[in-house]
Motif scaffolding. Structure first.
Motif, PDB file in Angstrom:
ATOM      1  N   GLU A  19      37.276 120.720 -14.636  1.00 31.15           N
ATOM      2  CA  GLU A  19      37.582 121.800 -13.706  1.00 31.15           C
ATOM      3  C   GLU A  19      38.495 122.787 -14.419  1.00 31.15           C
ATOM      4  O   GLU A  19      39.577 122.414 -14.862  1.00 31.15           O
ATOM      5  CB  GLU A  19      38.261 121.244 -12.458  1.00 31.15           C
ATOM      6  N   MET A  21      40.379 126.462 -13.884  1.00 35.24           N
ATOM      7  CA  MET A  21      40.754 127.456 -12.873  1.00 35.24           C
ATOM      8  C   MET A  21      41.644 128.528 -13.489  1.00 35.24           C
ATOM      9  O   MET A  21      42.655 128.206 -14.096  1.00 35.24           O
ATOM     10  CB  MET A  21      41.510 126.782 -11.723  1.00 35.24           C
ATOM     11  N   LYS A  27      37.705 130.061  -7.030  1.00 41.05           N
ATOM     12  CA  LYS A  27      36.552 129.289  -7.499  1.00 41.05           C
ATOM     13  C   LYS A  27      36.720 128.938  -8.973  1.00 41.05           C
ATOM     14  O   LYS A  27      37.372 129.662  -9.721  1.00 41.05           O
ATOM     15  CB  LYS A  27      35.244 130.014  -7.223  1.00 41.05           C
ATOM     16  N   PRO A  28      36.144 127.819  -9.391  1.00 44.78           N
ATOM     17  CA  PRO A  28      36.296 127.399 -10.784  1.00 44.78           C
ATOM     18  C   PRO A  28      35.719 128.406 -11.771  1.00 44.78           C
ATOM     19  O   PRO A  28      34.763 129.117 -11.446  1.00 44.78           O
ATOM     20  CB  PRO A  28      35.514 126.087 -10.852  1.00 44.78           C
ATOM     21  N   GLU A  31      30.918 126.996 -13.995  1.00 41.27           N
ATOM     22  CA  GLU A  31      30.069 126.485 -12.920  1.00 41.27           C
ATOM     23  C   GLU A  31      29.050 125.453 -13.389  1.00 41.27           C
ATOM     24  O   GLU A  31      28.155 125.101 -12.640  1.00 41.27           O
ATOM     25  CB  GLU A  31      29.341 127.651 -12.251  1.00 41.27           C
TER      26      GLU A  31
END
Length: 157
Positions: A19, A21, A27-28, A31
């Motif tokens: 993940e 960020m 949103k990350p 994707e």
């Protein structure tokens, strides 16, 4: 055998999530799933001090801590989020992100997390291309990070 004394089994290397960020975004950054993740590494420098009059003894003290680069590999798709992050970081070197590598159990439950702070992309490699190959096109990114901490997952807490 009571559950508290059950023998722990090693984590599986193929069950993980990454993940990433950026600050201020909900949103990350990335994707897509990554196929490989390597570079969760901390090294502590050790300094040796030799004591006068004691030739058979040396004092060892902790020195600086350094971190490896995180290397991520994934099959290239039409999602160019890593390329955008690299381009944005070249335009503004102050842009940083935080990343977490999550180790998952066989059932998909979270077992542990590696938390990486103030990450920046330092290398982005396009896939090797060959007209003779049928392999998946793999892109690779290296990320430098400032700190690495470990957090036991909910099941291990």
């Amino acid at each position: 055998m009571p559950e508290s004394s059950a023998r722990p089994y090693p984590f599986l290397a193929f069950k993980f999530a990454v993940e990433i960020m950026r600050a201020g975004q909900s949103k990350p950054l990335a994707e897509a799933a990554f196929a490989d993740c390597d570079g969760l590494e901390i090294t502590m420098e050790v300094k040796t001090i030799k004591e006068g009059g004691a030739p058979d003894r040396a004092i060892r003290v902790a020195g600086h801590v350094s971190y490896a680069n995180l290397t991520l590999k994934r099959g290239m798709t039409e999602n160019f989020d890593l390329w955008t992050w690299f381009k944005d970081s070249v335009a503004d070197p102050r842009l940083r992100a935080d990343a977490e590598v999550v180790l998952l159990g066989p059932d998909g439950s979270e077992r542990a997390r590696f938390l990486l702070s103030r990450c920046m992309p330092v290398k982005l490699k396009a896939p090797a291309l060959s007209a003779m190959s049928t392999a998946v096109a793999i892109e690779e990114m290296q990320i430098a990070y400032e700190t690495l901490t470990f957090k036991a997952g909910k099941a291990a807490a």
